[in-house]
Design a protein around this motif. Structure first.
Motif, PDB file in Angstrom:
ATOM      1  N   GLU A   7       0.837  -1.202   0.000  1.00 35.64           N
ATOM      2  CA  GLU A   7       0.000   0.000   0.000  1.00 35.64           C
ATOM      3  C   GLU A   7       0.872   1.252   0.000  1.00 35.64           C
ATOM      4  OE1 GLU A   7      -2.677  -0.249   3.265  1.00 35.64           O
ATOM      5  OE2 GLU A   7      -3.678  -2.025   2.473  1.00 35.64           O
ATOM      6  N   ASP A   8       1.924   1.212   0.814  1.00 29.26           N
ATOM      7  CA  ASP A   8       2.837   2.344   0.874  1.00 29.26           C
ATOM      8  C   ASP A   8       3.511   2.555  -0.480  1.00 29.26           C
ATOM      9  OD1 ASP A   8       4.226   4.450   2.174  1.00 29.26           O
ATOM     10  OD2 ASP A   8       5.976   3.129   2.376  1.00 29.26           O
ATOM     11  N   LEU A   9       3.914   1.467  -1.125  1.00 25.89           N
ATOM     12  CA  LEU A   9       4.546   1.537  -2.426  1.00 25.89           C
ATOM     13  C   LEU A   9       3.580   2.084  -3.479  1.00 25.89           C
ATOM     14  CD1 LEU A   9       7.093   0.870  -4.057  1.00 25.89           C
ATOM     15  CD2 LEU A   9       6.136  -1.399  -4.437  1.00 25.89           C
ATOM     16  N   GLU A  10       2.330   1.636  -3.428  1.00 28.48           N
ATOM     17  CA  GLU A  10       1.312   2.106  -4.369  1.00 28.48           C
ATOM     18  C   GLU A  10       1.035   3.596  -4.167  1.00 28.48           C
ATOM     19  OE1 GLU A  10      -1.026   1.697  -7.607  1.00 28.48           O
ATOM     20  OE2 GLU A  10       0.227   0.114  -6.733  1.00 28.48           O
ATOM     21  N   GLU A  11       0.999   4.044  -2.929  1.00 27.05           N
ATOM     22  CA  GLU A  11       0.758   5.451  -2.611  1.00 27.05           C
ATOM     23  C   GLU A  11       1.907   6.319  -3.128  1.00 27.05           C
ATOM     24  OE1 GLU A  11       0.737   8.116   1.374  1.00 27.05           O
ATOM     25  OE2 GLU A  11      -0.417   6.240   1.470  1.00 27.05           O
ATOM     26  N   ARG A  12       3.112   5.865  -2.927  1.00 25.16           N
ATOM     27  CA  ARG A  12       4.276   6.611  -3.411  1.00 25.16           C
ATOM     28  C   ARG A  12       4.311   6.666  -4.938  1.00 25.16           C
ATOM     29  NH1 ARG A  12       9.217   4.033  -0.298  1.00 25.16           N
ATOM     30  NH2 ARG A  12       9.795   3.842  -2.467  1.00 25.16           N
TER      31      ARG A  12
END
Length: 114
Positions: A7-12
């Motif tokens: 999720e963090d990777l997708e947000e970034r």
């Protein structure tokens, strides 16, 4: 934990895509300016090449007339020297006329009212 990383990777990734899109929009105006500047550079380069070729042609014609005069009249190097100087003067005059520092003869006559 693996999900949080995804999720963090997708947000970034989304945030970076938005920033990249904003940068590309900002560079779109600069590309137009670069294309306009490039066109102006080409226009000025062609004008410079035209002026230099006119100048060199005038000198060459003066040289050839003087050379042929010397060859057929037997006047030694004086005809070539004289016509080479005349060709140089004609080349300078052509360049000055093209640039606009010296008026064409017809323009001067119109201004004088003759």
């Amino acid at each position: 934990m693996a999900e949080d990383g995804q999720e963090d990777l997708e947000e970034r990734r989304k945030r970076l895509a938005n920033e990249l899109g904003a940068l590309r929009k900002g560079q779109g105006g600069e590309n137009g300016k670069k294309a306009e500047t490039s066109a102006n550079d080409r226009r000025e380069m062609s004008k410079g090449l035209k002026l230099s070729s006119e100048f060199m042609a005038a000198i060459f014609v003066g040289f050839m007339i003087g050379f042929l005069l010397d060859k057929f009249a037997g006047t030694g190097p004086w005809g070539m020297i004289g016509f080479l100087l005349l060709g140089f003067g004609a080349g300078v005059l052509n360049v000055l006329r093209s640039v606009g520092y010296v008026a064409e003869p017809e323009d001067r006559l119109k201004k004088d009212g003759k």
